[in-house]
Design a protein around this motif. Sequence first.
Motif, PDB file in Angstrom:
ATOM      1  N   ASP A  45      -2.564  12.067  -1.948  1.00  0.00           N
ATOM      2  CA  ASP A  45      -3.895  12.653  -1.843  1.00  0.00           C
ATOM      3  C   ASP A  45      -4.615  12.216  -0.574  1.00  0.00           C
ATOM      4  O   ASP A  45      -5.792  12.524  -0.391  1.00  0.00           O
ATOM      5  N   GLY A  46      -3.904  11.489   0.309  1.00  0.00           N
ATOM      6  CA  GLY A  46      -4.493  11.059   1.563  1.00  0.00           C
ATOM      7  C   GLY A  46      -5.177   9.712   1.509  1.00  0.00           C
ATOM      8  O   GLY A  46      -5.731   9.259   2.520  1.00  0.00           O
ATOM      9  N   LYS A  47      -5.120   9.040   0.356  1.00  0.00           N
ATOM     10  CA  LYS A  47      -5.757   7.729   0.205  1.00  0.00           C
ATOM     11  C   LYS A  47      -4.715   6.721  -0.269  1.00  0.00           C
ATOM     12  O   LYS A  47      -3.945   7.008  -1.189  1.00  0.00           O
ATOM     13  N   LEU A  48      -4.724   5.539   0.329  1.00  0.00           N
ATOM     14  CA  LEU A  48      -3.741   4.527  -0.012  1.00  0.00           C
ATOM     15  C   LEU A  48      -4.064   3.862  -1.345  1.00  0.00           C
ATOM     16  O   LEU A  48      -5.181   3.386  -1.570  1.00  0.00           O
ATOM     17  N   ASP A  49      -3.081   3.846  -2.218  1.00  0.00           N
ATOM     18  CA  ASP A  49      -3.160   3.135  -3.478  1.00  0.00           C
ATOM     19  C   ASP A  49      -2.489   1.773  -3.304  1.00  0.00           C
ATOM     20  O   ASP A  49      -1.891   1.483  -2.263  1.00  0.00           O
ATOM     21  N   ARG A  72       1.111  -4.315 -11.289  1.00  0.00           N
ATOM     22  CA  ARG A  72      -0.134  -3.550 -11.418  1.00  0.00           C
ATOM     23  C   ARG A  72      -0.168  -2.431 -10.384  1.00  0.00           C
ATOM     24  O   ARG A  72       0.285  -2.603  -9.250  1.00  0.00           O
ATOM     25  N   LEU A  73      -0.704  -1.295 -10.786  1.00  0.00           N
ATOM     26  CA  LEU A  73      -0.895  -0.163  -9.882  1.00  0.00           C
ATOM     27  C   LEU A  73      -2.366   0.226  -9.904  1.00  0.00           C
ATOM     28  O   LEU A  73      -2.920   0.524 -10.969  1.00  0.00           O
ATOM     29  N   PHE A  74      -2.988   0.189  -8.724  1.00  0.00           N
ATOM     30  CA  PHE A  74      -4.397   0.543  -8.591  1.00  0.00           C
ATOM     31  C   PHE A  74      -4.509   1.864  -7.819  1.00  0.00           C
ATOM     32  O   PHE A  74      -4.034   1.974  -6.683  1.00  0.00           O
ATOM     33  N   HIS A  75      -5.150   2.862  -8.447  1.00  0.00           N
ATOM     34  CA  HIS A  75      -5.322   4.174  -7.823  1.00  0.00           C
ATOM     35  C   HIS A  75      -6.616   4.202  -7.016  1.00  0.00           C
ATOM     36  O   HIS A  75      -7.682   3.827  -7.506  1.00  0.00           O
ATOM     37  N   ASN A  99      -3.042   9.631   4.917  1.00  0.00           N
ATOM     38  CA  ASN A  99      -3.773   8.382   5.135  1.00  0.00           C
ATOM     39  C   ASN A  99      -3.724   7.999   6.606  1.00  0.00           C
ATOM     40  O   ASN A  99      -2.788   8.343   7.327  1.00  0.00           O
ATOM     41  N   ARG A 100      -4.741   7.298   7.055  1.00  0.00           N
ATOM     42  CA  ARG A 100      -4.938   7.053   8.483  1.00  0.00           C
ATOM     43  C   ARG A 100      -3.753   6.318   9.124  1.00  0.00           C
ATOM     44  O   ARG A 100      -3.387   6.597  10.269  1.00  0.00           O
ATOM     45  N   ASP A 101      -3.125   5.379   8.394  1.00  0.00           N
ATOM     46  CA  ASP A 101      -1.987   4.648   8.938  1.00  0.00           C
ATOM     47  C   ASP A 101      -0.715   5.478   8.981  1.00  0.00           C
ATOM     48  O   ASP A 101       0.268   5.063   9.606  1.00  0.00           O
ATOM     49  N   TRP A 146       0.852  -1.185   0.000  1.00  0.00           N
ATOM     50  CA  TRP A 146       0.000   0.000   0.000  1.00  0.00           C
ATOM     51  C   TRP A 146       0.890   1.238   0.000  1.00  0.00           C
ATOM     52  O   TRP A 146       1.865   1.303   0.758  1.00  0.00           O
ATOM     53  N   VAL A 147       0.572   2.202  -0.835  1.00  0.00           N
ATOM     54  CA  VAL A 147       1.379   3.409  -0.954  1.00  0.00           C
ATOM     55  C   VAL A 147       0.511   4.551  -1.471  1.00  0.00           C
ATOM     56  O   VAL A 147      -0.281   4.372  -2.400  1.00  0.00           O
ATOM     57  N   ASP A 148       0.645   5.704  -0.865  1.00  0.00           N
ATOM     58  CA  ASP A 148      -0.076   6.888  -1.359  1.00  0.00           C
ATOM     59  C   ASP A 148       0.845   7.609  -2.343  1.00  0.00           C
ATOM     60  O   ASP A 148       1.501   8.587  -2.007  1.00  0.00           O
ATOM     61  N   TYR A 149       0.874   7.107  -3.584  1.00  0.00           N
ATOM     62  CA  TYR A 149       1.885   7.599  -4.526  1.00  0.00           C
ATOM     63  C   TYR A 149       1.609   9.012  -4.999  1.00  0.00           C
ATOM     64  O   TYR A 149       2.529   9.720  -5.441  1.00  0.00           O
TER      65      TYR A 149
END
Length: 590
Positions: free
Chosen positions: A211-215, A253-256, A505-507, A205-208
Amino acid sequence: MVRSENPVSMQLQRYHSKTPGWCKWGACGLLLTACCLLPSWFRLARAFPAPTPAPAADTGVHYVDITHQAGINFVHYTGAFGKKYLPETMGAGCAFLDYDNDGSPDILLVSGADFPGHKSRRTTLKLYRNNGNGTFTDVTAKAGLDVEMYGMGVAVGDYDNDGWDDLYVTGLGEARLFHNEHGHFKDVTASAGVNNPGFGASAAWVDYDRDGKLDLFVTNYVKWSEKDDLYCTLDGRHKSYCTPEAYPGDTCRLFHNLGNGRFEDVTQKAGIYDPTSKSLGVAVIDYDRDGWPDLAVSNDTQPNKLYRNNRNGTFTEQAVQAGIAFSEDGIARGAMGIDEVDFDHSGYPSLAIGNFSNQMLGLYHNEGNRFFIDIAPSSSIGRASLLSLSFGIFFFDYDLDGREDLFVANGHIEPDINRIQPQVAYTQLPLVFHNEGNEKFQEVGKPLGFTQKSVARGAAHADIDNDGAPDILLTTNGGPAYLFHNVGGSRSNAIRIKTVGTRSNRDGIGAEVRVRSGAGENWQTVHSGSSYCSQSELILTFGLGQEAEAQAVEILWPSGQHDALKNLKANNTYTIQEGGKILSTRPFKR
């Protein structure tokens, strides 16, 4: 798919990747041992002769196998039924996570399954709840994870910022996203749009885009199916496990994260797409220190990758330019696990990569100019790891002296390898390298208590009993999982930091935490992924030696927020919210 006309030569390319090109099965004939085995390992052995063993670093620490008394009775299942399919060799992953938010790390173990048409038993993921007294309870069914799949790896992260860590499990031909609904997991793979139909391995998990949301970044190994399985052999008579050279590669694969419970596959438009990759590990690393997370990917018999974040939602692959694509002699090695940390306090994160036997570990030192130099060949790390096949790998400070040490899980893929290479074993010992400072490491695995050989794969660390010292979880292929308790590490002081993001992101994944004490300064990044198919706890541990407090703790959050706290007493876990508020202080049990 084309069958190999010379499967033995294909196998030898794998097992002797440094063998000169003229050394083929036909040329060597019965002189296989003299011609094809010796050049790859003997040449290296001459270059790096075995040194006189140095005295073990006496830190007063040792590890004790507490698997049985802790109530962990998991045995990994490969689904093998005599066909020697490649996936049988690759599992299994593991993770530490606090799924029920009680402050104690729980254990997730990933298993394989039967191949279609060859049903013999039912196997599932296994979740063990930490009871807080040194024991664990199997809560798999109660938590909703009684799910059968041919699993490989796992990544932990709170993708919807609700305060409960979620799970992404990779596997053969499928993947599963489990949403944590207050201690019970729900499979939301289809609705989230994150299924990975490839041969999945590690994930992170990474916020690449910050934007505050984990990708979500997912590695894929090779394109393999039962109907396209190839015949390979080591001795010309019996089938052996094929190597990745036999099969086409596949892209990561990268999922946004779109923020509404759904993800978009941005692999191509982000610049990640590469069908030649044969990826097994991923480490999130800001290697150029520009504040944006980059991605280092370990590839098996293909060049490693380093995706530099362009800060606009796209990446540029820079591994060759950065010096991590190949070994020092220009060979794409058989890379498995990977991890990052600033092990020498230079201000720049370096990389450790586990490789195939006869290839030694890669220890890529970050020179600070977007370039790495592999210092393993000139160090004890190279000599000690030459014959090991390394999967799980992570940096951690086992004796809490303020310097990051290195743990390596080893085990071969071919049970009969010793018949072909007498110097290489199927079961192997873990390696532990104590950080002596000044870029020097000393192998101390046996003195620490790691004396049992196994076919190890996944590895992760966490403080399971709240004494401040990191314990170790180790999985084996087709065998048991092991839990090792750190005894003696708690004689030194430490401080542990749990980050809770608000704008981030929360973590707090991606947050850089810097700790200053009388013993010096250290920094780490909260990160998902790393190792091989495994996930260590998200809480960061900073060893302080004999210092009684951290004079300063600074956190640089992915949002850009900078927090500074002073005079935090040692031997506590601090939960710190973005903005600098200490939400809780939990004393160690000592």
